[in-house]
Scaffold this active site. Structure first.
Site, PDB file in Angstrom:
ATOM      1  N   GLY A   1     -37.433  20.695  74.460  1.00  0.00           N
ATOM      2  CA  GLY A   1     -37.516  19.237  74.368  1.00  0.00           C
ATOM      3  C   GLY A   1     -37.704  18.824  72.922  1.00  0.00           C
ATOM      4  O   GLY A   1     -38.063  19.648  72.066  1.00  0.00           O
TER       5      GLY A   1
ATOM      6  N   GLN B   1     -40.745  13.271  66.354  1.00  0.00           N
ATOM      7  CA  GLN B   1     -40.902  14.570  65.687  1.00  0.00           C
ATOM      8  C   GLN B   1     -39.914  14.758  64.531  1.00  0.00           C
ATOM      9  O   GLN B   1     -40.116  15.618  63.677  1.00  0.00           O
ATOM     10  CB  GLN B   1     -40.708  15.705  66.696  1.00  0.00           C
TER      11      GLN B   1
ATOM     12  N   CYS C   1     -45.619  23.298  71.238  1.00  0.00           N
ATOM     13  CA  CYS C   1     -45.015  22.123  70.609  1.00  0.00           C
ATOM     14  C   CYS C   1     -44.375  22.550  69.287  1.00  0.00           C
ATOM     15  O   CYS C   1     -44.996  23.286  68.506  1.00  0.00           O
ATOM     16  CB  CYS C   1     -46.088  21.071  70.358  1.00  0.00           C
ATOM     17  N   LEU C   2     -43.163  22.090  69.059  1.00  0.00           N
ATOM     18  CA  LEU C   2     -42.465  22.456  67.820  1.00  0.00           C
ATOM     19  C   LEU C   2     -43.169  21.854  66.597  1.00  0.00           C
ATOM     20  O   LEU C   2     -42.978  22.330  65.483  1.00  0.00           O
ATOM     21  CB  LEU C   2     -41.006  21.988  67.881  1.00  0.00           C
TER      22      LEU C   2
ATOM     23  N   HIS D   1     -44.745  15.355  78.067  1.00  0.00           N
ATOM     24  CA  HIS D   1     -45.069  15.830  76.713  1.00  0.00           C
ATOM     25  C   HIS D   1     -44.260  15.042  75.670  1.00  0.00           C
ATOM     26  O   HIS D   1     -44.811  14.574  74.669  1.00  0.00           O
ATOM     27  CB  HIS D   1     -44.757  17.335  76.636  1.00  0.00           C
ATOM     28  N   GLU D   2     -42.962  14.878  75.942  1.00  0.00           N
ATOM     29  CA  GLU D   2     -42.093  14.166  74.982  1.00  0.00           C
ATOM     30  C   GLU D   2     -42.422  12.673  74.936  1.00  0.00           C
ATOM     31  O   GLU D   2     -42.390  12.051  73.873  1.00  0.00           O
ATOM     32  CB  GLU D   2     -40.610  14.370  75.331  1.00  0.00           C
TER      33      GLU D   2
ATOM     34  N   HIS E   1     -45.261  11.988  72.710  1.00  0.00           N
ATOM     35  CA  HIS E   1     -44.867  11.938  71.287  1.00  0.00           C
ATOM     36  C   HIS E   1     -44.452  10.511  70.890  1.00  0.00           C
ATOM     37  O   HIS E   1     -44.774  10.052  69.801  1.00  0.00           O
ATOM     38  CB  HIS E   1     -43.679  12.873  71.010  1.00  0.00           C
TER      39      HIS E   1
HETATM   40  O1  K1U Z   1     -41.949  18.582  72.042  1.00  0.00           O
HETATM   41  C1  K1U Z   1     -41.799  19.706  71.596  1.00  0.00           C
HETATM   42  O2  K1U Z   1     -42.374  20.044  70.583  1.00  0.00           O
HETATM   43  C2  K1U Z   1     -40.915  20.701  72.302  1.00  0.00           C
HETATM   44  C3  K1U Z   1     -41.700  21.644  73.201  1.00  0.00           C
HETATM   45  C4  K1U Z   1     -41.596  21.143  74.631  1.00  0.00           C
HETATM   46  C5  K1U Z   1     -42.619  21.655  75.615  1.00  0.00           C
HETATM   47  C6  K1U Z   1     -42.861  22.996  75.771  1.00  0.00           C
HETATM   48  C7  K1U Z   1     -43.778  23.440  76.710  1.00  0.00           C
HETATM   49  C8  K1U Z   1     -44.424  22.529  77.494  1.00  0.00           C
HETATM   50  C9  K1U Z   1     -44.190  21.192  77.309  1.00  0.00           C
HETATM   51  C10 K1U Z   1     -43.275  20.751  76.386  1.00  0.00           C
HETATM   52  C11 K1U Z   1     -41.091  23.026  73.062  1.00  0.00           C
HETATM   53  O3  K1U Z   1     -39.956  23.213  73.333  1.00  0.00           O
HETATM   54  S1  K1U Z   1     -42.098  24.297  72.490  1.00  0.00           S
HETATM   55  C12 K1U Z   1     -41.032  25.740  72.587  1.00  0.00           C
HETATM   56  C13 K1U Z   1     -40.842  26.241  73.972  1.00  0.00           C
HETATM   57  O4  K1U Z   1     -41.599  25.901  74.865  1.00  0.00           O
HETATM   58  C14 K1U Z   1     -39.709  27.156  74.286  1.00  0.00           C
HETATM   59  C15 K1U Z   1     -38.852  27.596  73.314  1.00  0.00           C
HETATM   60  C16 K1U Z   1     -37.812  28.437  73.631  1.00  0.00           C
HETATM   61  C17 K1U Z   1     -37.620  28.851  74.927  1.00  0.00           C
HETATM   62  C18 K1U Z   1     -38.473  28.433  75.915  1.00  0.00           C
HETATM   63  C19 K1U Z   1     -39.519  27.574  75.594  1.00  0.00           C
HETATM   64 ZN    ZN Z   2     -44.232  18.496  71.178  1.00  0.00          ZN
END
Ligand code: K1U
Ligand code: ZN
Length: 165
Positions: free
Chosen positions: A45, A50, A90-91, A132-133, A136
């Protein structure tokens, strides 16, 4: 184009995004760039906040193959049901994962990249990711749901890390 992802504790992550007034070519380009950035990260996401674009727009793809893109413009949660706990990442907060409780099932109204209004019912991972998004877009990070002690420790570590860069 791959966009730069803001990292906690950058204050710009606290901006409350404004509604998208019109799904025009600027917004369509932003959606395209955000998908490219999310897939490259990689993530499941990404919210416009972000990438320092403060309009209400999120992109998501929770599929294993990365072939189920979902774009939500001006999303609104109409209904919430139940509870689910999941270890989120979260990225914008790299290498940090914590268990967060959210609604398990949600009903969301939004516009797509063609400006058409639609409704979606989401549960489990998709529901977690949308919430979550959407946080943000309101300047809220998943770490804000943690205890003050955990937040203090994380902030100290993140500030130290940002000074190294
Ligand atoms: O909003 C963001 O920073 C993105 C976030 C979304 C998220 C992840 C987990 C729970 C709720 C919301 C991410 O994508 S973090 C990376 C991640 O979870 C992932 C990356 C590669 C493959 C699978 C998962
Ligand atoms: Zn996030």
């Amino acid at each position: 184009m791959i966009l730069e992802i803001l990292k906690y504790p950058d204050k710009r992550l606290r901006t409350i995004a404004s509604p998208v007034q019109e799904v025009n070519s600027e917004i369509k380009k932003q959606v395209k760039d955000m998908f490219e950035t999310m897939y490259a990260a990689p993530g499941i996401g990404l919210a416009a906040t972000q990438v320092n674009f403060h309009q209400r727009l999120i992109v998501i793809d929770i599929s294993d193959e990365g072939n189920e893109p979902l774009c939500l413009i001006n999303p609104e949660i109409m209904q919430k049901n139940g509870e689910i706990e999941y270890e989120e990442g979260c990225l914008s907060v790299p290498n940090y994962y914590e268990s967060i409780k959210r609604a398990n099932e949600i009903k969301v109204s939004a516009q797509n990249e063609l400006g058409q209004t639609f409704e979606i019912e989401a549960k489990e991972m998709l529901s977690i990711c949308i919430q979550h998004e959407m946080d943000h877009l309101n300047g809220i990070l998943f770490v804000d749901h943690l205890s003050k002690l955990k937040q203090k420790r994380l902030k100290k570590k993140a500030v130290k890390q940002s000074k190294k860069l």
